[in-house]
Structures are given as C-alpha cells and as structure tokens.
Design a protein around this motif. Structure first.
Motif, PDB file in Angstrom:
ATOM      1  N   PHE A   1       0.839  -1.204   0.000  1.00 38.90           N
ATOM      2  CA  PHE A   1       0.000   0.000   0.000  1.00 38.90           C
ATOM      3  C   PHE A   1       0.869   1.247   0.000  1.00 38.90           C
ATOM      4  CE2 PHE A   1      -1.907   3.539   2.273  1.00 38.90           C
ATOM      5  CZ  PHE A   1      -3.122   3.691   1.628  1.00 38.90           C
ATOM      6  N   TRP A   2       1.888   1.264   0.847  1.00 40.62           N
ATOM      7  CA  TRP A   2       2.760   2.441   0.932  1.00 40.62           C
ATOM      8  C   TRP A   2       3.649   2.569  -0.298  1.00 40.62           C
ATOM      9  CZ3 TRP A   2       0.935   5.785   4.017  1.00 40.62           C
ATOM     10  CH2 TRP A   2       0.226   5.372   5.158  1.00 40.62           C
ATOM     11  N   MET A   3       3.911   1.462  -0.949  1.00 37.49           N
ATOM     12  CA  MET A   3       4.617   1.515  -2.233  1.00 37.49           C
ATOM     13  C   MET A   3       3.751   2.222  -3.271  1.00 37.49           C
ATOM     14  SD  MET A   3       6.158  -1.677  -4.479  1.00 37.49           S
ATOM     15  CE  MET A   3       7.425  -2.079  -3.279  1.00 37.49           C
ATOM     16  N   TRP A   4       2.467   1.887  -3.276  1.00 33.39           N
ATOM     17  CA  TRP A   4       1.536   2.559  -4.184  1.00 33.39           C
ATOM     18  C   TRP A   4       1.441   4.058  -3.860  1.00 33.39           C
ATOM     19  CZ3 TRP A   4      -2.852  -1.546  -3.243  1.00 33.39           C
ATOM     20  CH2 TRP A   4      -2.569  -2.701  -3.989  1.00 33.39           C
ATOM     21  N   ALA A   5       1.371   4.380  -2.573  1.00 37.26           N
ATOM     22  CA  ALA A   5       1.229   5.781  -2.163  1.00 37.26           C
ATOM     23  C   ALA A   5       2.430   6.602  -2.616  1.00 37.26           C
ATOM     24  CB  ALA A   5       1.064   5.873  -0.644  1.00 37.26           C
ATOM     25  N   SER A   6       3.631   6.067  -2.402  1.00 32.60           N
ATOM     26  CA  SER A   6       4.833   6.801  -2.814  1.00 32.60           C
ATOM     27  C   SER A   6       4.893   6.950  -4.332  1.00 32.60           C
ATOM     28  CB  SER A   6       6.092   6.095  -2.303  1.00 32.60           C
ATOM     29  OG  SER A   6       6.301   4.861  -2.957  1.00 32.60           O
ATOM     30  N   ALA A   7       4.438   5.921  -5.054  1.00 31.42           N
ATOM     31  CA  ALA A   7       4.444   5.989  -6.518  1.00 31.42           C
ATOM     32  C   ALA A   7       3.421   7.000  -7.022  1.00 31.42           C
ATOM     33  CB  ALA A   7       4.155   4.615  -7.104  1.00 31.42           C
ATOM     34  N   PHE A   8       2.269   7.081  -6.349  1.00 33.00           N
ATOM     35  CA  PHE A   8       1.234   8.034  -6.764  1.00 33.00           C
ATOM     36  C   PHE A   8       1.783   9.458  -6.757  1.00 33.00           C
ATOM     37  CE2 PHE A   8      -2.144  11.031  -5.593  1.00 33.00           C
ATOM     38  CZ  PHE A   8      -3.014  10.861  -6.656  1.00 33.00           C
ATOM     39  N   PHE A   9       2.432   9.827  -5.670  1.00 26.95           N
ATOM     40  CA  PHE A   9       3.000  11.174  -5.590  1.00 26.95           C
ATOM     41  C   PHE A   9       4.282  11.283  -6.420  1.00 26.95           C
ATOM     42  CE2 PHE A   9       0.609  10.842  -1.508  1.00 26.95           C
ATOM     43  CZ  PHE A   9      -0.320  11.840  -1.791  1.00 26.95           C
ATOM     44  N   GLY A  10       5.004  10.149  -6.534  1.00 21.56           N
ATOM     45  CA  GLY A  10       6.219  10.145  -7.338  1.00 21.56           C
ATOM     46  C   GLY A  10       5.968  10.412  -8.811  1.00 21.56           C
ATOM     47  N   MET A  11       4.752  10.147  -9.283  1.00 22.06           N
ATOM     48  CA  MET A  11       4.407  10.451 -10.670  1.00 22.06           C
ATOM     49  C   MET A  11       4.668  11.917 -10.998  1.00 22.06           C
ATOM     50  SD  MET A  11       0.799   8.453 -11.255  1.00 22.06           S
ATOM     51  CE  MET A  11       0.716   6.720 -11.666  1.00 22.06           C
ATOM     52  N   CYS A  12       4.273  12.803 -10.074  1.00 25.83           N
ATOM     53  CA  CYS A  12       4.441  14.239 -10.326  1.00 25.83           C
ATOM     54  C   CYS A  12       5.875  14.684 -10.114  1.00 25.83           C
ATOM     55  CB  CYS A  12       3.486  15.047  -9.447  1.00 25.83           C
ATOM     56  SG  CYS A  12       1.795  15.052 -10.073  1.00 25.83           S
ATOM     57  N   THR A  13       6.614  13.977  -9.245  1.00 26.95           N
ATOM     58  CA  THR A  13       8.040  14.288  -9.087  1.00 26.95           C
ATOM     59  C   THR A  13       8.775  14.008 -10.385  1.00 26.95           C
ATOM     60  OG1 THR A  13       7.993  13.726  -6.723  1.00 26.95           O
ATOM     61  CG2 THR A  13      10.137  13.768  -7.791  1.00 26.95           C
ATOM     62  N   LYS A  14       8.528  12.837 -10.966  1.00 27.18           N
ATOM     63  CA  LYS A  14       9.207  12.500 -12.218  1.00 27.18           C
ATOM     64  C   LYS A  14       8.736  13.396 -13.354  1.00 27.18           C
ATOM     65  CE  LYS A  14      10.987   8.595 -13.078  1.00 27.18           C
ATOM     66  NZ  LYS A  14      11.322   7.170 -13.354  1.00 27.18           N
ATOM     67  N   TYR A  15       7.463  13.737 -13.348  1.00 30.75           N
ATOM     68  CA  TYR A  15       6.940  14.678 -14.340  1.00 30.75           C
ATOM     69  C   TYR A  15       7.728  15.981 -14.291  1.00 30.75           C
ATOM     70  CZ  TYR A  15       3.771  18.177 -16.348  1.00 30.75           C
ATOM     71  OH  TYR A  15       3.228  19.207 -17.082  1.00 30.75           O
ATOM     72  N   ALA A  16       7.952  16.511 -13.085  1.00 26.19           N
ATOM     73  CA  ALA A  16       8.667  17.770 -12.922  1.00 26.19           C
ATOM     74  C   ALA A  16      10.110  17.655 -13.408  1.00 26.19           C
ATOM     75  CB  ALA A  16       8.642  18.202 -11.451  1.00 26.19           C
ATOM     76  N   GLU A  17      10.766  16.541 -13.087  1.00 22.21           N
ATOM     77  CA  GLU A  17      12.151  16.326 -13.523  1.00 22.21           C
ATOM     78  C   GLU A  17      12.259  16.358 -15.046  1.00 22.21           C
ATOM     79  OE1 GLU A  17      14.482  13.284 -10.840  1.00 22.21           O
ATOM     80  OE2 GLU A  17      12.454  12.545 -11.138  1.00 22.21           O
ATOM     81  N   ILE A  18      11.316  15.704 -15.706  1.00 23.38           N
ATOM     82  CA  ILE A  18      11.375  15.607 -17.162  1.00 23.38           C
ATOM     83  C   ILE A  18      11.046  16.943 -17.823  1.00 23.38           C
ATOM     84  CG2 ILE A  18      10.316  14.495 -19.178  1.00 23.38           C
ATOM     85  CD1 ILE A  18       9.985  12.003 -17.365  1.00 23.38           C
ATOM     86  N   VAL A  19      10.061  17.644 -17.289  1.00 25.92           N
ATOM     87  CA  VAL A  19       9.714  18.965 -17.827  1.00 25.92           C
ATOM     88  C   VAL A  19      10.931  19.883 -17.780  1.00 25.92           C
ATOM     89  CG1 VAL A  19       8.372  21.061 -17.387  1.00 25.92           C
ATOM     90  CG2 VAL A  19       7.246  18.831 -17.349  1.00 25.92           C
ATOM     91  N   LEU A  20      11.630  19.906 -16.654  1.00 26.50           N
ATOM     92  CA  LEU A  20      12.809  20.759 -16.511  1.00 26.50           C
ATOM     93  C   LEU A  20      13.955  20.286 -17.408  1.00 26.50           C
ATOM     94  CD1 LEU A  20      12.781  21.282 -12.642  1.00 26.50           C
ATOM     95  CD2 LEU A  20      12.256  22.997 -14.392  1.00 26.50           C
ATOM     96  N   SER A  21      14.086  18.979 -17.575  1.00 21.82           N
ATOM     97  CA  SER A  21      15.152  18.446 -18.426  1.00 21.82           C
ATOM     98  C   SER A  21      14.957  18.834 -19.880  1.00 21.82           C
ATOM     99  CB  SER A  21      15.217  16.917 -18.293  1.00 21.82           C
ATOM    100  OG  SER A  21      15.623  16.540 -17.010  1.00 21.82           O
ATOM    101  N   ILE A  22      13.729  18.818 -20.358  1.00 19.00           N
ATOM    102  CA  ILE A  22      13.440  19.244 -21.727  1.00 19.00           C
ATOM    103  C   ILE A  22      13.624  20.755 -21.858  1.00 19.00           C
ATOM    104  CG2 ILE A  22      11.625  19.488 -23.480  1.00 19.00           C
ATOM    105  CD1 ILE A  22      12.521  16.659 -23.362  1.00 19.00           C
ATOM    106  N   HIS A  23      13.154  21.507 -20.871  1.00 20.91           N
ATOM    107  CA  HIS A  23      13.202  22.968 -20.916  1.00 20.91           C
ATOM    108  C   HIS A  23      14.633  23.495 -20.968  1.00 20.91           C
ATOM    109  CE1 HIS A  23      11.651  27.004 -20.401  1.00 20.91           C
ATOM    110  NE2 HIS A  23      12.419  27.198 -19.348  1.00 20.91           N
ATOM    111  N   PHE A  24      15.544  22.842 -20.234  1.00 22.29           N
ATOM    112  CA  PHE A  24      16.919  23.328 -20.131  1.00 22.29           C
ATOM    113  C   PHE A  24      17.926  22.479 -20.903  1.00 22.29           C
ATOM    114  CE2 PHE A  24      15.050  25.178 -16.222  1.00 22.29           C
ATOM    115  CZ  PHE A  24      15.412  26.510 -16.403  1.00 22.29           C
ATOM    116  N   ARG A  25      17.465  21.593 -21.755  1.00 19.34           N
ATOM    117  CA  ARG A  25      18.390  20.743 -22.489  1.00 19.34           C
ATOM    118  C   ARG A  25      19.174  21.536 -23.522  1.00 19.34           C
ATOM    119  NH1 ARG A  25      14.484  17.047 -26.430  1.00 19.34           N
ATOM    120  NH2 ARG A  25      13.569  18.757 -27.651  1.00 19.34           N
ATOM    121  N   GLU A  26      20.219  20.917 -24.079  1.00 21.35           N
ATOM    122  CA  GLU A  26      21.074  21.573 -25.066  1.00 21.35           C
ATOM    123  C   GLU A  26      21.200  20.703 -26.317  1.00 21.35           C
ATOM    124  OE1 GLU A  26      24.754  22.120 -23.058  1.00 21.35           O
ATOM    125  OE2 GLU A  26      24.079  23.850 -21.884  1.00 21.35           O
ATOM    126  N   LYS A  27      21.445  21.371 -27.414  1.00 19.74           N
ATOM    127  CA  LYS A  27      21.656  20.680 -28.675  1.00 19.74           C
ATOM    128  C   LYS A  27      23.146  20.689 -29.001  1.00 19.74           C
ATOM    129  CE  LYS A  27      19.850  20.527 -33.420  1.00 19.74           C
ATOM    130  NZ  LYS A  27      18.954  21.206 -34.392  1.00 19.74           N
TER     131      LYS A  27
END
Length: 453
Positions: free
Chosen positions: A102-128
């Motif tokens: 149950f607590w694994m599910w709970a951490s993953a539920f909130f972790g979805m938005c943590t990973k979302y934030a990481e990826i948004v910032l990675s795309i925003h500040f990436r380099e070519k």
C-alpha cells in the motif's frame, strides 16, 4: 575491509533514514498539489497521448529531439524496470508485510508528479550538441536554471560513480541467474556481457533507443503475462491478498508479529523505500534519457514520465506482489531473492524460468542505460570527446561484477545515490514555478516548444 563496509552501511542508513524518505514523498505531494493532481485529472488524456500513440511514426512527431518519445521512455524504463521490481517488491513484502505494498503505491502516486517535474525541466533546459543530438538532465537544470555549477558537479560525480556500482550489481544478478538456470560459469557470462554491452555502447544513444524500444516491451510483456497467469490460477486467494494489503498498511500485525505500531512503521519504511527504488522518481536518472526525446513541449514528454511510474510500480510491482501472495509461498523466513521464482513455479515448474529470463533481461537493459547515463554526465564535465572514455571505464566493471562478490558495492551505491538525490530534489523544488508555468501553458492549448537550447 570489514570496518569500511560497516561504516558504509552506517552512512547509508543515515542518508536513507526517515528524513530523506519524508522529503522525497513530500516533494511528490508538493508537485501533486501544485499541478492540481495532474496524475488524476489528466490520466485518460495521458494514456491517449502516450500509450495510445506508442506506435506513432517518427515523421508524425512534432518538435526537435534525438529519439522518439517511445525510444526515450523505453531507455528510461530500461533502468527503471529492473531487479528492483521483482526482488525489491518481495523484500518489501518480507520485511514490511503486505501493508508495505500500500505504501509503495502511495509513494508511486505522488512520485508520478516528481518524475513529471524532472522531465519537464530536463526538456526545458536541455542543449543541442554540434552533432545535432540533444542532452539534458538534472545537471543542466542545476547549472542553467539555478546557476549553480557546484550542485551540478556534486550530482554528476556521485551519480556517474553510482552507475558503475549499479553496473556491477546488475551484472552479478545476471551471472547468478544464468549460472542457476543454464549452468554457465561466471567468467563466461562476464565475457559475453562485456562484448554485448560494448557493442551497444559503441553504437551510441540511437542504438540504445532502438534496442530498448524492442527489448523493454518484450521483457515486461513476458513477466506481466506470466504473473497474471499465476494470479488467475490462484484467483480464490486474490480477495484475501488485496484485503491484507490494506489492513496491513494500518494495523500492527506483520509477517513476524511485533510491537504495536512497529509493524506499521516497518510497512511504511520498506514500502516507500522500495517503491522509490523501483520507479526512481526523484533520483534524477530517467530525465537524462527523456531529455533526448523529440517533442514540441516539455509537458508532453513529462506525461511519459507519469506513465513510466505507473507501469513500473502499479503494474509490474503489483503483479509481483499479488503473484507471491496468492501462491502461498510468502512466509517470515522467505528469501526475497527466490520468492518470485517460487510463486511462478507453483503453477508450472517451467514458469520459474520466466522469472529467471526476466531478471536477466531486466538487468541487461539496466546496465546499458546506466552506461549511457554515466557517459552523458561525464561528458558534461570533461567534454563530449573525453566523456566517451567513460564507456571504457564502465565496461571492465561489467566483467568484474559478473565474476566477483559485491560486499561493498551496495553500500557505496546507496551512499552515492543518496547524496545525488539531495541536490536534485532541491533543484526541482526551487525551479517549481517553471514546472507549473509550463504545465498551465501546455494544458491551456499553448503547446509550443520553449526550452533553453
């Protein structure tokens, strides 16, 4: 050597204590509230835009990037879906009881938005780069977003070294599995891995993307189908298994009994810790792969991160847990390393090979993803040309891990990843206004690329 090992374990215990778990989950709660429960509000839309378009042709994808979104998420899942989804889940069951799930599910539920934030910032500040390929990740948003090369350097050094340690852990898991199921000697397995990993690493990120987009769905599919069959065969036990997960999450009864309240704390501790280990939300690894994706807006690729956590924890980990619980093999004296094999073997003896093959494929895909992460991070510090030397440092440890013991490796890896997580969480929290702005921009119909090349 023994004293050094004990010191490492003590340090890892301090770093990965309740305070860090609270911060990691708290970060997920913060981004969940800040995005107004994005993982719930937009989940059907995310499924359509990710899994629903998984077979989309590259020519149909808008925006710039090196890999297709499917290839990028497959590369990320190559390190996310691994031994942690099997052995990590069974460890949580044995040490924390059914309530840990149950607590694994709970951490993953909130972790979805943590990973979302990481990826948004990675795309925003990436380099070519000059060759047209894109690179990004926590180091890039620490330097360009926070203007803090120091935090970026700490993150890079710790995580690139942790990738080498993780490589040894995974190659050792492959060596043991192949030895058990096929009788090959560790030195033979080590040489085979050395060659295969070398071939993939020489091919670069594009070969990695092409390999993982085939390998990841295949290996996950084998394991998921096998697990579902186990659960269906033992369907009568399913209601009791599900009930024990929810009851165990809040009761004082664990597999081995114990003091009132202690079992609940153990369920929370192991559920959250192993949940984080299985989906890597907050660790800063997967965003390195996602930063290469071809996309027209950071938030669009961020949705793939949400689905990544969903597949890793809510699908693969849940199937592992239910297969073990319904098959009747779970006991206080169970060895987490063999529980899944025992559970699959209760249906048909040959089914234990499903777990063995899955572990081998999971571990191999993790190795090649870790190699790419380490090389990308090294290139950030010493330049792309010298950064490629990382693969030649990485490869010998693939062989060493297969033939040698791992007494110190786990402690070293835990310490290094723990140190790397801290600056990453600090960075995404400080840069959260950018995440919220880009999220609102995207879902208000202004989906135009706006990253800092």
């Amino acid at each position: 050597m023994k004293q050094f090992s004990e010191a490492l374990n003590w340090m890892a215990g301090i770093i990965w204590g309740p305070w860090l778990l609270v911060i990691i989950v708290g970060t997920g709660i913060y981004f969940t509230i800040g995005t107004r429960f994005l993982q719930l509000r937009k989940f059907p839309f995310m499924v359509r835009e990710t899994l629903g378009k998984a077979m989309q042709k590259e020519s149909e994808i808008k925006g710039e990037g090196t890999l297709t979104p499917r290839q990028a998420v497959s590369t990320a899942l190559a390190s996310t879906i691994g031994v942690g989804n099997i052995v990590g889940t069974t460890t949580a069951l044995v040490m924390g009881g059914p309530g840990a799930i149950f607590w694994m599910w709970a951490s993953a539920f909130f972790g979805m938005c943590t990973k979302y934030a990481e990826i948004v910032l990675s795309i925003h500040f990436r380099e070519k780069k000059k060759d047209g390929n894109f690179v990004g990740g926590p180091a890039w948003y620490m330097k360009k977003g926070l203007k803090s090369p120091f935090l970026a350097a700490v993150f890079i050094i710790c995580l690139s070294l942790a990738c080498i340690g993780g490589n040894m852990v995974q190659s050792n898991a492959i060596s043991e599995s192949v030895g058990e199921f096929f009788g090959l000697k560790p030195i033979t397995v080590g040489l085979i891995l050395f060659i295969l990993v070398g071939i993939v690493s020489i091919g670069g990120v594009k070969m990695l993307g092409k390999l993982t987009e085939v390998l990841v769905p295949f290996m996950a599919g084998i394991y998921i189908v096998g697990g579902i069959i186990v659960v269906l065969v033992n369907f009568k036990e399913l209601p009791q298994a599900v009930s024990s997960i929810f009851v165990g999450a809040f009761s004082s009864t664990s597999l081995g009994g114990g003091l009132a309240g202690f079992a609940v704390m153990e369920a929370i501790r192991y559920g959250v810790a192993r949940g984080l280990y299985s989906n890597e939300a907050g660790q800063g690894t997967a965003p390195i792969a996602h930063a290469t994706a071809k996309t027209d807006h950071p938030a669009r690729q961020g949705m793939w991160g949400v689905m990544e956590v969903f597949v890793s924890t809510f699908v693969v980990c849940t199937i592992t847990a239910l297969a073990v619980m319904t098959s009747g093999v779970l006991s206080p004296d169970s060895s987490p390393a063999v529980l899944a094999s025992l559970a699959f073997g209760t249906v048909f003896p040959v089914f234990k090979y499903v777990v063995g093959i899955s572990l081998i494929l999971f571990a191999f895909s993790t190795i090649i993803a870790l190699n790419y992460y380490g090389e990308t991070l090294s290139g950030y510090i010493v330049g792309e040309k010298w950064g490629k030397m990382y693969r030649y440092l990485f490869l010998p440890f693939t062989f060493i891990g297969a033939v040698g013991g791992l007494q110190l490796v786990w402690g070293i890896v835990d310490v290094l990843i723990g140190i790397a997580v801290i600056p990453n969480l600090l960075a995404i929290l400080l840069l959260s206004p950018i995440v919220f702005r880009l999220t609102n921009q995207f879902f208000n119909g202004q989906a135009t690329i706006n990253h800092k090349n």
